[in-house]
Design an enzyme around this catalytic site. Structure first.
Site, PDB file in Angstrom:
ATOM      1  N   HIS A 138       0.820  -1.220   0.000  1.00 31.96           N
ATOM      2  CA  HIS A 138       0.000   0.000   0.000  1.00 31.96           C
ATOM      3  C   HIS A 138       0.857   1.275   0.000  1.00 31.96           C
ATOM      4  O   HIS A 138       0.305   2.370  -0.133  1.00 31.96           O
ATOM      5  CB  HIS A 138      -0.941   0.043   1.211  1.00 31.96           C
ATOM      6  N   ASP A 175      -2.789 -10.622  -2.428  1.00 34.03           N
ATOM      7  CA  ASP A 175      -3.380 -10.130  -1.181  1.00 34.03           C
ATOM      8  C   ASP A 175      -4.865  -9.840  -1.413  1.00 34.03           C
ATOM      9  O   ASP A 175      -5.276  -9.534  -2.533  1.00 34.03           O
ATOM     10  CB  ASP A 175      -2.651  -8.852  -0.778  1.00 34.03           C
ATOM     11  N   HIS A 177      -6.401  -7.279  -0.447  1.00 33.98           N
ATOM     12  CA  HIS A 177      -6.530  -5.843  -0.703  1.00 33.98           C
ATOM     13  C   HIS A 177      -5.754  -5.461  -1.960  1.00 33.98           C
ATOM     14  O   HIS A 177      -4.666  -5.979  -2.202  1.00 33.98           O
ATOM     15  CB  HIS A 177      -5.990  -5.033   0.481  1.00 33.98           C
ATOM     16  N   ASP A 256      -4.417 -12.920   3.295  1.00 38.61           N
ATOM     17  CA  ASP A 256      -5.653 -12.509   3.957  1.00 38.61           C
ATOM     18  C   ASP A 256      -6.898 -12.749   3.104  1.00 38.61           C
ATOM     19  O   ASP A 256      -8.001 -12.387   3.505  1.00 38.61           O
ATOM     20  CB  ASP A 256      -5.580 -11.043   4.409  1.00 38.61           C
TER      21      ASP A 256
END
Length: 321
Positions: A138, A175, A177, A256
């Site tokens: 991120h 991931d 996200h 995740d």
């Protein structure tokens, strides 16, 4: 021959102690126990014997500046140094803060990714996994967010291209996200193909519209399970990767999207991570001399994280042949 290649296959494993010194507060999901859970599980299952544990250097400022703006590197480094010298945490965003141990952890995390890249290019390892934190995907060119400060994978990919002379590398992000930071850094760099899937909508609420033509973004609905994800990978990632012919594959390995992880709502299980790893190894074997560097991103249910990393490593190390 294939038998000899299998016999000398080495998976380098980097997990500097400093990575456990970064703390963002009690009950924060991105916690030092994530690394402990992975290491404990590797020892308990005996998988640690199949890995080559190696030391990590600190990343150098010039290496960070291949992915990040120099003013940002200076700013976040100052913030980390202040937290270290004053012994006090400082918030960067509502979810992300620097603590007295963050600077050492962040420098080692990105340094591990560089060391892993060099080891794999120099053939002292077949592939490598960096069990590091803070994660990176991120972190944009000039902003820390979403638990991330330096973009480990983007720093490593640029090192492979700008310093080690590779022509084309792929970044794979699985991931839950969207890796908005990596996309921000590598969009429109034609030497890099980035392929990802991510739950949508979900933090950071980006990715549905790619920022560059070198992106294969695959938004997926909540509660999507492994078979559907595998089909999307075969349909969308694999043709793009086969056409691009990367000389090295970098993985932003977030775990995740596992069905037990509460930070997302996807339904993957260990067998799905095993399948993805095998599929990416086939691409790397075909085009990249097997060269893969994988770096830990998310994964917050400790048991699911440890089991999923082990599934990933069993394939990388050739144990699950």
């Amino acid at each position: 021959n294939a038998a000899t290649a299998a016999a000398i296959m080495t998976t380098a494993f980097y997990s500097p102690d400093e990575c456990r010194g970064h703390r963002m507060g009690d009950h924060h999901p991105e916690c030092p126990e994530r690394i402990s859970a992975i290491l404990d599980h590797l020892r308990a299952t005996g998988l640690d014997i199949a890995l080559d544990f190696r030391d990590s250097p600190d990343v150098e400022r010039a290496q960070l500046e291949r992915a990040h703006a120099s003013a940002y590197v200076a700013h976040i480094s100052d913030l980390m140094s202040q937290a270290e010298s004053q012994g006090q945490a400082r918030a960067v965003d509502p979810d992300t803060s620097v603590s007295p141990g963050t600077r050492a952890a962040a420098l080692k995390s990105a340094g591990a990714a560089i060391a892993a890249t060099d080891a794999v290019i120099d053939r002292s390892a077949s592939n490598a996994f960096c069990a590091v934190r803070p994660p990176g995907h991120h972190a944009t060119r000039d902003e820390a967010m979403g638990f991330c400060f330096f973009n480990n994978v983007a720093v490593a990919a640029r090192h492979a291209l700008d310093v080690r002379g590779l022509q084309r590398v792929a970044i794979i992000d699985f991931d839950v996200h969207h890796g908005n930071g990596t996309e921000d850094i590598v969009a429109s760099d034609d030497r890099i193909l980035m392929c990802s899937f991510f739950q949508h909508p979900l933090y950071p609420y980006s990715g549905a519209v790619p920022k560059g033509t070198n992106m294969v973004n695959v938004p997926v609905d909540p509660y999507t399970r492994g078979p559907a994800v595998r089909e999307l990978i075969e349909q969308q990632w694999i043709p793009a990767l086969e056409q691009f012919k990367p000389e090295m594959v970098f993985i932003s390995a977030g775990f995740d999207a596992h069905r037990e992880d509460e930070l997302g709502q996807m339904g993957l299980i260990e067998a799905d991570y095993e399948w993805m790893t095998r599929r990416l190894m086939q691409v790397a074997d075909a085009h990249a001399q097997g060269r893969i560097v994988s770096c830990l991103e998310g994964g917050y249910h400790l048991s699911a994280l440890a089991r999923s990393v082990a599934a990933h490593l069993r394939v990388l190390s050739g144990v699950a042949a």
